[in-house]
Motif scaffolding. Structure first.
Motif, short mmCIF file in Angstrom:
data_model
loop_
_atom_site.label_atom_id
_atom_site.label_comp_id
_atom_site.label_asym_id
_atom_site.label_seq_id
_atom_site.Cartn_x
_atom_site.Cartn_y
_atom_site.Cartn_z
N ASN A 1 -17.15 -2.35 37.57
CA ASN A 1 -17.39 -2.57 36.14
C ASN A 1 -18.72 -3.26 35.92
OD1 ASN A 1 -15.03 -1.42 35.19
ND2 ASN A 1 -13.91 -3.35 35.10
N GLN B 1 -21.51 -0.88 36.39
CA GLN B 1 -21.59 0.05 35.26
C GLN B 1 -22.19 -0.64 34.04
OE1 GLN B 1 -17.44 1.22 35.35
NE2 GLN B 1 -17.94 3.23 36.17
N ARG C 1 -15.38 3.19 27.43
CA ARG C 1 -16.25 4.24 27.96
C ARG C 1 -15.54 5.57 27.80
NH1 ARG C 1 -18.28 -0.08 31.74
NH2 ARG C 1 -16.32 -0.43 32.78
N GLY D 1 -8.89 0.00 35.53
CA GLY D 1 -9.48 -0.92 36.51
C GLY D 1 -9.01 -2.36 36.34
MG MG Z 1 -13.44 0.03 35.37
#
Ligand code: MG
Ligand code: ADP
Length: 215
Positions: free
Chosen positions: A122, A125, A171, A178
């Motif tokens: 994460n 990202q 997203r 997650g």
């Molecule tokens: Mg994630």
């Protein structure tokens, strides 16, 4: 992999480890499947079953796991994310380990690896231009706290209370599992995870608090 010495303990821990690897493969297949809009509900159902299976296995095997060092788990999760960020074309993400070795984590090391892999992923990202992910530890006697901070934009306050819900994602075409998995694993070990933002600069910070001597 280190197991406790009793024969039965070793069998149980070994079986649990193998089953967790099976779950891992199924979970990854479900994640791929979820990219197809028509298969998303099926993928979500598979993921829920996998999570349930993991909880069952871990509940059964819990006392047989040898404690694992946080430094080892973070190292492996960092390797995983390094490989992935290179594939994503974002090689400028580094994991900084600003803690003394020694904190032991109770429970299966594969689960703890998953916790840090999900948090690091994460963070990566959230930093398309690269940046540092910093891991720090404070030990307050009764409680140990592990903090994972990044240098991304941080988390909008209005979504903070929904982050850990299953299937919550900002997203498009992401699964939103997650952090739910992170929360499930940490709770399973008697701990708690909270999300927030850094006070020293922009960036998200996740805090995992664990009963001390958890190992
Ligand atoms: Mg994630
Ligand atoms: N390090 C982070 N910085 C900013 N936002 C984050 C970070 N980690 C998680 N988030 C937010 O929390 C949401 C849920 O994360 P997660 O459960 O991992 O699902 P996913 O990554 O599939 O979206 C993300 O969609 C994002 O909005």
């Amino acid at each position: 992999m280190m197991w406790r010495t009793s024969e039965r303990g070793r069998d149980v821990a070994g079986l649990a480890h193998d089953l967790n690897n099976v779950f891992e493969t199924i979970a990854e297949a479900a994640e791929l499947l979820s990219d197809e809009a028509c298969a998303a509900p099926l993928a979500a159902a598979i993921s829920r079953s996998v999570e349930r299976g993991r909880r069952l296995v871990d509940g059964f095997a819990d006392e047989h796991y040898a404690p694992v060092d946080l430094a080892i788990v973070v190292e492996r999760a960092a390797d995983f994310v390094r490989d992935l960020t290179v594939l994503m074309g974002r090689p400028n993400v580094s994991v900084l380990r600003e803690f003394e070795p020694g904190l032991k984590l109770k429970g299966p090391d594969s689960e703890w690896e998953r916790v840090f892999m999900n948090l690091f992923l994460n963070a990566a990202q959230a930093m398309p231009g690269g940046g540092n992910i910093t891991v720090r530890v404070s030990d307050h006697g009764e409680k140990a706290e592990i903090r994972v901070a990044d240098e991304g934009p941080g988390i909008p306050p209005e979504i903070l209370d929904r982050l850990f819900q299953a299937n919550f994602s900002t997203r498009s075409n992401q699964f939103g599992l997650g952090l739910h998995i992170v929360d499930t694993i940490v709770r399973g070990q008697g701990g708690e995870v909270r999300a927030g933002n850094r006070s020293d600069r922009s960036g998200a910070e996740f805090r995992i608090s664990l009963p001390s001597g958890a190992g």
